[in-house]
Design a protein around this motif. Structure first.
Motif, short mmCIF file in Angstrom:
data_model
loop_
_atom_site.label_atom_id
_atom_site.label_comp_id
_atom_site.label_asym_id
_atom_site.label_seq_id
_atom_site.Cartn_x
_atom_site.Cartn_y
_atom_site.Cartn_z
N TYR A 15 0.85 -1.19 0.00
CA TYR A 15 0.00 0.00 0.00
C TYR A 15 0.89 1.24 0.00
O TYR A 15 1.97 1.26 0.61
CB TYR A 15 -0.94 -0.04 1.22
N LEU A 16 0.47 2.27 -0.73
CA LEU A 16 1.31 3.44 -1.01
C LEU A 16 1.97 4.06 0.23
O LEU A 16 3.18 4.28 0.26
CB LEU A 16 0.46 4.47 -1.76
N ASP A 128 -8.34 8.19 -12.76
CA ASP A 128 -6.91 7.85 -12.74
C ASP A 128 -6.13 9.14 -12.87
O ASP A 128 -6.22 9.78 -13.91
CB ASP A 128 -6.63 6.91 -13.93
N TYR A 131 -7.36 7.74 -5.20
CA TYR A 131 -7.04 7.25 -3.84
C TYR A 131 -6.90 5.72 -3.95
O TYR A 131 -7.84 5.05 -4.43
CB TYR A 131 -8.20 7.66 -2.94
N PRO A 132 -5.76 5.15 -3.57
CA PRO A 132 -5.49 3.74 -3.88
C PRO A 132 -6.46 2.72 -3.28
O PRO A 132 -6.57 1.60 -3.78
CB PRO A 132 -4.08 3.50 -3.31
N ASP A 136 -7.45 -1.08 -4.78
CA ASP A 136 -6.95 -2.23 -4.00
C ASP A 136 -8.09 -3.02 -3.36
O ASP A 136 -8.05 -4.24 -3.30
CB ASP A 136 -5.95 -1.77 -2.93
N GLY A 374 1.93 6.51 -7.56
CA GLY A 374 1.32 5.65 -6.54
C GLY A 374 -0.20 5.71 -6.56
O GLY A 374 -0.88 4.90 -5.93
N PHE A 375 -0.75 6.68 -7.32
CA PHE A 375 -2.21 6.83 -7.40
C PHE A 375 -2.78 6.29 -8.71
O PHE A 375 -3.96 6.42 -8.97
CB PHE A 375 -2.60 8.30 -7.27
N GLY A 376 -1.90 5.72 -9.54
CA GLY A 376 -2.38 5.18 -10.82
C GLY A 376 -1.50 5.63 -11.96
O GLY A 376 -0.71 6.57 -11.81
#
Ligand code: MLT
Length: 407
Positions: A15-16, A128, A131-132, A136, A374-376
């Protein structure tokens, strides 16, 4: 032999934010004595306001007296708080019933868990970058295929870039669940009423459901911008909304949020009221309700005094955002967001990759930022700066960047 949920193995990386923490710790260990300034994770830093503290204390005191002690409360939340949340929406001209409001321990768990009430065959669309948690949680829930490079199979990525002002076009194909976040984490862009209307119309036509994350709505100062998707006509028939006390009242550690699931929502196999009752079923089975102390704090935060005091803190963070915006712009960087949102979205200089720039910023300026990738995939080549922080740290970080970052 027992087998694991193999969907976890599909997850592309850690996770980021723990990954950022790991890299920062590595750097610290190799450079002891260096002061690191953190503008990475959006973590609140200013103390809770007097009214909120009073509310929390009253929650504690109630537990000390047999006449006011409470154990488990309603899983859906204290009725007084659900009604106060309805009143908050009424100020925006939105009418909700209290049994459409589900109090929770924050927006993150709600945004992760909401997918579980929908069929695993549902096609998911995300902004995109995003928020990851949205992606996920859908990977873990089995709504996606495997990772294919930087994207997952079966997820529709809706690019948000400079050309479209960081708000996407509606999907060309038919999707079932659409995650939208406004004010946006990470880009800081805020959707207009017209832009949201485009998605509400799409969802209505395609019988899709929008999951609208409005966790940063209290940062909107421009009165023409919507704070809730329910300000758009038709949205109560096609949207779930998630919000939180984390960023509006400093409850990042206290934990309190809410999820609105209108009874009007329908699905192919779910008539009026069923989606609302599924979320109720999920929450009553898997959640025992938010902390009674936190809910007393939340009630206090929604009083007139509470709202006014917290507005002062929001303005404090937004002054941080102005300081960062002007410093980075003066350095010639292209800065977006940070006007009606506590995040700034910045293009890396010289087309550097996001993680490469993260390392450079950390080693030269000792400032932690969040790498856009990290967000896409569309976040590649950008970085996010959080405006949450003590003023002196923000000023020090900005000075370090101005004086030491070689671009
Ligand atoms: C962020 O930095 O994106 C958020 O603060 C993290 C969170 O709310 O979970």
């Amino acid at each position: 032999m027992v087998r694991i949920n193999e969907n976890y193995d599909k997850l592309a990386s850690s996770y980021l934010f723990p990954e950022i923490a790991r890299r920062t710790k590595n750097f610290s260990e190799k450079n002891s004595g260096v002061k690191i300034l953190r503008l990475g994770i959006g973590n609140t830093t200013e103390p809770l306001t007097p009214t909120v503290i009073k509310g929390l204390k009253s929650g504690v005191e109630k537990l000390a007296d047999v006449k006011t002690y409470t154990g488990y409360g309603d899983e859906q939340g204290d009725l007084r708080l659900r009604k106060a949340i309805c009143e908050l929406y009424a100020r925006l001209g939105v009418s909700l019933e209290h049994d459409e409001v589900f109090v929770s321990d924050g927006a993150k768990p709600d945004s992760a868990n909401i997918q579980s009430i929908f069929n695993t065959a549902s096609v998911i669309a995300v902004q995109d970058p995003a928020y990851p948690v949205y992606v996920d949680s859908n990977v873990i829930g089995g709504h996606t295929g495997k990772a294919n490079g930087v994207v997952y199979e079966k997820i529709v990525y809706m690019p948000c870039n400079e050309e479209n002002g960081f708000f996407p076009q509606v999907p060309k194909e038919k999707v079932d669940l659409i995650y939208l976040c406004s004010p946006n984490n990470p880009t800081g862009a805020v959707a207009t009423k017209e832009q949201l209307k485009g998605f509400v119309d799409y969802a209505t036509k395609n019988k899709a459901i929008i999951i609208f994350d409005s966790a940063y709505s209290s940062y909107i100062s421009d009165k023409s911008l919507p704070k809730s998707i329910y300000e758009i006509s038709g949205a109560k028939d096609c949207a779930i909304e998630i919000n939180s006390f984390s960023k509006s009242a400093g409850f990042t550690g206290v934990r309190l949020g809410w999820c609105i699931v209108p009874k009007n929502l329908i699905a192919e196999d779910a008539p009026f009221g069923k989606i609302n009752s599924l979320w109720n079923r999920r929450q009553t089975t898997m959640f025992n309700g938010a902390s009674n102390i936190a809910q007393e704090g939340g009630l206090a935060a929604l009083t007139e005094e509470g709202l006014q005091e917290n507005q002062g803190i929001i303005e404090y963070y937004m002054e941080n955002a102005r300081i960062i915006h002007s410093a980075l712009s003066e350095m010639g960087l292209k800065v977006y967001g940070g006007i009606n949102a506590p995040y700034l979205w910045v293009k890396t200089p010289n087309n550097m990759k996001s993680w490469e720039f993260f390392d450079k910023m950390l080693s030269e300026a000792h400032v932690v930022i969040t790498p856009g990738s990290g967000f896409g995939p569309s976040g590649e080549g950008y970085f996010r700066v959080s405006a949450f922080g003590h003023r002196e740290n923000i000023v020090e970080a900005v000075n370090n960047i101005k004086n030491n970052l070689k671009i």
